[in-house]
Design a protein around this motif. Structure first.
Motif, short mmCIF file in Angstrom:
data_model
loop_
_atom_site.label_atom_id
_atom_site.label_comp_id
_atom_site.label_asym_id
_atom_site.label_seq_id
_atom_site.Cartn_x
_atom_site.Cartn_y
_atom_site.Cartn_z
N GLY A 63 6.90 1.84 -15.08
CA GLY A 63 6.03 2.97 -15.35
C GLY A 63 4.57 2.79 -14.98
O GLY A 63 3.77 3.67 -15.23
N GLN A 64 4.22 1.67 -14.39
CA GLN A 64 2.82 1.50 -13.98
C GLN A 64 2.73 1.13 -12.51
O GLN A 64 3.65 0.57 -11.93
CB GLN A 64 2.09 0.48 -14.86
CG GLN A 64 2.48 -0.95 -14.67
CD GLN A 64 1.54 -1.88 -15.44
OE1 GLN A 64 0.33 -1.65 -15.49
NE2 GLN A 64 2.09 -2.92 -16.02
N VAL A 65 1.59 1.47 -11.92
CA VAL A 65 1.36 1.18 -10.51
C VAL A 65 1.03 -0.30 -10.37
O VAL A 65 0.13 -0.82 -11.03
CB VAL A 65 0.20 2.04 -9.97
CG1 VAL A 65 -0.20 1.60 -8.57
CG2 VAL A 65 0.58 3.51 -9.97
N VAL A 66 1.80 -0.98 -9.51
CA VAL A 66 1.59 -2.40 -9.25
C VAL A 66 1.34 -2.54 -7.75
O VAL A 66 2.10 -2.05 -6.93
CB VAL A 66 2.81 -3.25 -9.68
CG1 VAL A 66 2.60 -4.71 -9.35
CG2 VAL A 66 3.08 -3.06 -11.17
N THR A 67 0.24 -3.21 -7.40
CA THR A 67 -0.14 -3.39 -6.01
C THR A 67 0.34 -4.74 -5.52
O THR A 67 0.23 -5.74 -6.22
CB THR A 67 -1.67 -3.28 -5.86
OG1 THR A 67 -2.09 -2.04 -6.47
CG2 THR A 67 -2.08 -3.26 -4.41
N PHE A 68 0.89 -4.76 -4.29
CA PHE A 68 1.49 -5.95 -3.70
C PHE A 68 0.52 -6.57 -2.70
O PHE A 68 -0.02 -5.88 -1.84
CB PHE A 68 2.78 -5.58 -2.96
CG PHE A 68 3.90 -5.10 -3.83
CD1 PHE A 68 3.73 -4.08 -4.74
CD2 PHE A 68 5.16 -5.65 -3.72
CE1 PHE A 68 4.77 -3.63 -5.54
CE2 PHE A 68 6.21 -5.21 -4.50
CZ PHE A 68 6.01 -4.20 -5.42
N TYR A 69 0.35 -7.89 -2.77
CA TYR A 69 -0.51 -8.62 -1.84
C TYR A 69 0.18 -9.89 -1.35
O TYR A 69 0.91 -10.53 -2.09
CB TYR A 69 -1.83 -9.02 -2.50
CG TYR A 69 -2.69 -7.85 -2.91
CD1 TYR A 69 -3.32 -7.08 -1.96
CD2 TYR A 69 -2.86 -7.53 -4.24
CE1 TYR A 69 -4.12 -6.00 -2.32
CE2 TYR A 69 -3.66 -6.45 -4.62
CZ TYR A 69 -4.27 -5.70 -3.65
OH TYR A 69 -5.06 -4.64 -4.02
N GLY A 70 -0.10 -10.26 -0.11
CA GLY A 70 0.37 -11.54 0.42
C GLY A 70 1.85 -11.55 0.72
O GLY A 70 2.58 -12.35 0.14
N SER A 71 2.29 -10.72 1.65
CA SER A 71 3.72 -10.69 1.97
C SER A 71 4.03 -11.57 3.17
O SER A 71 3.17 -11.84 4.01
CB SER A 71 4.17 -9.26 2.25
OG SER A 71 3.71 -8.83 3.51
N SER A 72 5.28 -12.00 3.23
CA SER A 72 5.79 -12.72 4.40
C SER A 72 7.29 -12.44 4.48
O SER A 72 7.94 -12.18 3.46
CB SER A 72 5.51 -14.22 4.30
OG SER A 72 6.08 -14.76 3.13
N LEU A 73 7.81 -12.47 5.69
CA LEU A 73 9.24 -12.28 5.86
C LEU A 73 9.95 -13.54 5.39
O LEU A 73 9.46 -14.65 5.60
CB LEU A 73 9.58 -12.00 7.33
CG LEU A 73 9.11 -10.63 7.83
CD1 LEU A 73 9.28 -10.54 9.34
CD2 LEU A 73 9.88 -9.51 7.15
N LEU A 74 11.08 -13.37 4.74
CA LEU A 74 11.83 -14.49 4.18
C LEU A 74 13.17 -14.57 4.90
O LEU A 74 13.99 -13.66 4.80
CB LEU A 74 12.03 -14.29 2.68
CG LEU A 74 12.61 -15.43 1.88
CD1 LEU A 74 11.73 -16.67 1.99
CD2 LEU A 74 12.75 -15.03 0.42
#
Length: 151
Positions: A63-74
């Motif tokens: 129910g809350q907005v969560v921002t994603f940082y630091g992605s990489s393909l796995l």
């Protein structure tokens, strides 16, 4: 020199730049950075990476907005982890020791290292389920005596 003189005299030609072929994208807004989960893992990674740091790609979790940082393909087998339901995702994410693993519609994985909540608090994604735990400071008898002396 001639061009400078034309500009100084106010006689330089003004040719508007054509929109066709332009590569500039306007400033992204947070409301336009929501993650669309119905795409391959590479597209998810590029979306998250492309919005890292501003405005930040986001999704709704609990129910809350969560921002994603630091992605990489796995590119490995599916790691062990605790499932996390993400609104709009066809498959729950996995909170693992390395971060949050999310899945593209092609079954491939993206690892997200950091999450930021609406209140601005940022945590390692691997600590999602332990983010609310508070650790109490316990003093030894010697430390209690020293604290009393300092008071």
């Amino acid at each position: 020199v001639e061009a400078v003189h034309l500009i100084a005299d106010g006689k330089a030609p003004r040719i508007p730049q054509p929109k066709e072929g332009a590569t500039y994208e306007g400033i992204q807004k947070k409301e336009n950075a929501e993650i669309s989960w119905d795409q391959p893992a590479a597209a998810l990674h590029n979306w998250i990476r492309g919005h890292d740091k501003v405005p930040g790609a986001w999704a709704t979790i609990d129910g809350q907005v969560v921002t994603f940082y630091g992605s990489s393909l796995l590119d490995a087998s599916v790691p062990a982890g605790q499932e996390l339901a993400i609104k709009g995702a066809s498959r729950p994410g996995l909170v693992t020791k390395n971060g949050l693993v999310v899945f593209g519609n092609d079954g491939k994985m993206v690892l997200v290292r950091n999450l930021q909540f609406e209140d601005g608090k940022m945590i390692p994604a691997s600590k999602y389920f332990s983010a609310d735990e508070k650790t109490a400071l316990e003093l030894t008898e010697e430390e209690k005596k020293m604290a009393e002396d300092i008071r």
